[in-house]
Design a protein around this motif. Structure first.
Motif, mmCIF file in Angstrom:
data_model
loop_
_atom_site.group_PDB
_atom_site.id
_atom_site.type_symbol
_atom_site.label_atom_id
_atom_site.label_comp_id
_atom_site.label_asym_id
_atom_site.label_seq_id
_atom_site.Cartn_x
_atom_site.Cartn_y
_atom_site.Cartn_z
ATOM 1 N N ARG A 1 60.331 45.761 44.688
ATOM 2 C CA ARG A 1 60.950 45.748 43.357
ATOM 3 C C ARG A 1 62.188 46.650 43.314
ATOM 4 N NH1 ARG A 1 60.120 41.537 41.578
ATOM 5 N NH2 ARG A 1 58.090 41.285 40.694
ATOM 6 N N GLY A 2 62.028 47.830 43.932
ATOM 7 C CA GLY A 2 63.135 48.797 43.936
ATOM 8 C C GLY A 2 64.350 48.261 44.677
ATOM 9 N N MET A 3 64.102 47.504 45.730
ATOM 10 C CA MET A 3 65.224 46.991 46.538
ATOM 11 C C MET A 3 65.917 45.814 45.878
ATOM 12 S SD MET A 3 63.718 46.903 50.411
ATOM 13 C CE MET A 3 65.134 46.110 51.152
ATOM 14 N N HIS A 4 65.127 44.906 45.307
ATOM 15 C CA HIS A 4 65.736 43.630 44.899
ATOM 16 C C HIS A 4 65.372 43.196 43.479
ATOM 17 C CE1 HIS A 4 67.288 43.088 48.897
ATOM 18 N NE2 HIS A 4 66.095 43.284 49.404
ATOM 19 N N LYS A 5 65.021 44.119 42.641
ATOM 20 C CA LYS A 5 64.714 43.847 41.225
ATOM 21 C C LYS A 5 63.892 42.569 41.052
ATOM 22 C CE LYS A 5 67.951 46.538 38.678
ATOM 23 N NZ LYS A 5 69.374 46.744 38.816
ATOM 24 N N ASP A 6 64.527 41.512 40.477
ATOM 25 C CA ASP A 6 63.752 40.307 40.145
ATOM 26 C C ASP A 6 63.962 39.151 41.115
ATOM 27 O OD1 ASP A 6 62.706 41.604 37.972
ATOM 28 O OD2 ASP A 6 64.365 41.015 36.678
ATOM 29 N N PHE A 7 64.543 39.429 42.259
ATOM 30 C CA PHE A 7 64.782 38.312 43.190
ATOM 31 C C PHE A 7 63.459 37.668 43.623
ATOM 32 C CE2 PHE A 7 65.214 36.350 47.355
ATOM 33 C CZ PHE A 7 66.319 35.534 47.154
ATOM 34 N N PHE A 8 62.431 38.519 43.816
ATOM 35 C CA PHE A 8 61.155 38.005 44.325
ATOM 36 C C PHE A 8 60.092 37.909 43.229
ATOM 37 C CE2 PHE A 8 62.851 40.231 48.157
ATOM 38 C CZ PHE A 8 62.878 39.147 49.028
ATOM 39 N N SER A 9 59.213 36.903 43.374
ATOM 40 C CA SER A 9 57.922 36.937 42.690
ATOM 41 C C SER A 9 56.981 37.657 43.639
ATOM 42 C CB SER A 9 57.359 35.521 42.506
ATOM 43 O OG SER A 9 57.757 34.977 41.303
ATOM 44 N N ILE A 10 56.217 38.595 43.109
ATOM 45 C CA ILE A 10 55.304 39.351 43.984
ATOM 46 C C ILE A 10 53.860 39.065 43.595
ATOM 47 C CG2 ILE A 10 54.633 41.637 44.825
ATOM 48 C CD1 ILE A 10 57.395 42.673 44.065
ATOM 49 N N GLY A 11 53.102 38.592 44.577
ATOM 50 C CA GLY A 11 51.664 38.415 44.372
ATOM 51 C C GLY A 11 50.918 39.542 45.073
ATOM 52 N N VAL A 12 49.684 39.781 44.646
ATOM 53 C CA VAL A 12 48.853 40.806 45.299
ATOM 54 C C VAL A 12 47.448 40.241 45.521
ATOM 55 C CG1 VAL A 12 50.136 42.807 44.408
ATOM 56 C CG2 VAL A 12 48.230 41.885 43.082
ATOM 57 N N ALA A 13 46.700 40.902 46.385
ATOM 58 C CA ALA A 13 45.336 40.446 46.706
ATOM 59 C C ALA A 13 44.325 41.041 45.726
ATOM 60 C CB ALA A 13 44.979 40.862 48.136
ATOM 61 N N GLY A 14 43.324 40.241 45.370
ATOM 62 C CA GLY A 14 42.257 40.721 44.491
ATOM 63 C C GLY A 14 40.891 40.483 45.119
ATOM 64 N N PHE A 15 39.934 41.310 44.754
ATOM 65 C CA PHE A 15 38.620 41.266 45.407
ATOM 66 C C PHE A 15 37.501 41.205 44.369
ATOM 67 C CE2 PHE A 15 41.762 42.985 48.157
ATOM 68 C CZ PHE A 15 41.484 42.423 49.398
ATOM 69 N N PRO A 16 37.057 39.999 44.026
ATOM 70 C CA PRO A 16 36.004 39.872 43.011
ATOM 71 C C PRO A 16 34.748 40.680 43.349
ATOM 72 C CG PRO A 16 36.991 37.742 43.433
ATOM 73 C CD PRO A 16 37.573 38.691 44.437
ATOM 74 N N GLU A 17 34.471 40.879 44.636
ATOM 75 C CA GLU A 17 33.291 41.674 45.007
ATOM 76 C C GLU A 17 33.645 43.138 45.230
ATOM 77 O OE1 GLU A 17 30.349 39.631 47.607
ATOM 78 O OE2 GLU A 17 32.034 38.299 48.027
#
Ligand SMILES: Cc1cc2nc3c(=O)[nH]c(=O)nc-3n(C[C@H](O)[C@H](O)[C@H](O)COP(=O)(O)OP(=O)(O)OC[C@H]3O[C@@H](n4cnc5c(N)ncnc54)[C@H](O)[C@@H]3O)c2cc1C
Length: 293
Positions: free
Chosen positions: A135-151
């Motif tokens: 985010r710091g490098m390229h503001k809104d150029f990228f959509s960023i997803g992250v991993a989630g762990f239901p367990e």
């Protein structure tokens, strides 16, 4: 090429496929035949894993770029921060932008057995730091997803603490979540409640692992800490032939996906294992119940 968050603006539901980079040229060509076959399901995006341990790292971006060029489908490059220096990550992120890949799944990666240390190394880093860096490098150029762990993640003391760390990833720039595989629909419901309770309202897309052979499944689940419920264990002992076992497994995953849709899941993300079937058979089954592509 579209960002995934732009697709979210237009669609309530997304279908996506995950592939891993093959190690040789022949398997790479086979992979593109697989993607060609699965394209008929009209995926909204395709993600390509990143070998945190090395080996196939360089291939992730090549594959993403070719997927976008050949199929005009937005690609999401997985990127792990573990073992990379900050400068290495900056260079990789710059390279992703140069190739016009607009989506990154920002991950920590699993801690390798042989620890590598170095100056300004992000070893011991967390995914939220990678989100911040992008985010710091390229503001809104990228959509960023992250991993989630239901367990809950294997290294986390409990599900609640893990969920709090999830919020930190979102506050640092994560815009949607793709979950680790899991087999009990209730876990998704509980996870959504936990995450929403913390004020996080981003899309949480369940990761779907079509059931494979028993040995691979148990190995895979041991590595990522996913629990295999007795009902799933039993599927492998109840069949009288390979053909029947395949049908039972496809039926199980199809029903699981239908349950996800009933719970309002905003998408399905398939861990295809670089194969057309069983993902295609599962999608055909779901489509009989609910239109998804
Ligand atoms: C959809 C999906 C795709 C994946 N793709 C890949 C891939 O391509 N390549 C690969 O190598 N791995 C991949 N993984 C696996 C992933 O890298 C591992 O599960 C890794 O161990 C955790 O990554 P993370 O991004 O969730 O880490 P983090 O969010 O950093 O969490 C790691 C651990 O640290 C804890 N934690 C988080 N933040 C903090 C904090 N601020 N303070 C203290 N503790 C904290 C968490 O609770 C968790 O236990 C994928 C996983 C998923 C679900």
């Amino acid at each position: 090429m579209k960002k995934i968050t732009d697709i979210f603006e237009q669609k309530k539901f997304t279908l996506s496929f995950e592939f891993f980079p093959p190690k040789d040229k022949q398997k790479t060509e086979q992979l593109f035949e697989t993607i060609s076959s699965l394209k008929r399901y009209d995926p909204d995006f395709i993600s390509v894993t990143y070998g945190a341990g090395g080996g196939t790292r360089g291939l992730t971006l090549d594959l993403c770029e070719r997927i976008q060029r050949q199929f005009s489908i937005p690609a999401m490059a997985h990127l792990t921060c573990i073992g990379h220096t900050r400068q290495e990550l900056k260079d990789i992120i710059g390279g992703i932008k140069d190739r016009n890949i607009r989506n990154i799944l920002a991950l920590r990666g699993d801690i390798p057995k042989e620890e590598k240390t170095g100056k300004d190394d992000l070893q011991g880093c967390y995914a939220y730091q990678l989100c911040k860096l992008i985010r710091g490098m390229h503001k809104d150029f990228f959509s960023i997803g992250v991993a989630g762990f239901p367990e809950g993640h294997v290294d986390a003391p409990d599900k609640e603490t893990d969920s709090k760390y999830m919020k930190i990833k979102i506050d640092a720039g994560g815009e949607f979540v793709v979950t680790q595989l899991f087999f009990e629909p209730e876990l998704y419901k509980e996870y959504i409640q936990r995450i929403r309770g913390l004020g996080v309202d981003v899309r949480i897309i369940p990761g779907i692992l079509p059931l494979t052979d028993y040995k691979s499944l148990t190995r895979f689940c041991r590595l990522c800490g996913a629990n295999i419920p007795p009902g799933v264990h039993n599927l492998f002992t109840s069949a009288e032939s390979d053909e029947q076992e395949y049908k039972i497994k496809v039926g199980y995953t199809s029903n699981f996906c239908i349950e996800m849709l009933k719970m309002g899941a905003p998408g399905l993300h398939f861990y295809t294992l670089n194969r057309v079937e069983p993902t295609s058979d599962i999608l055909n089954n779901i489509q009989k119940v609910q239109r998804i592509y």
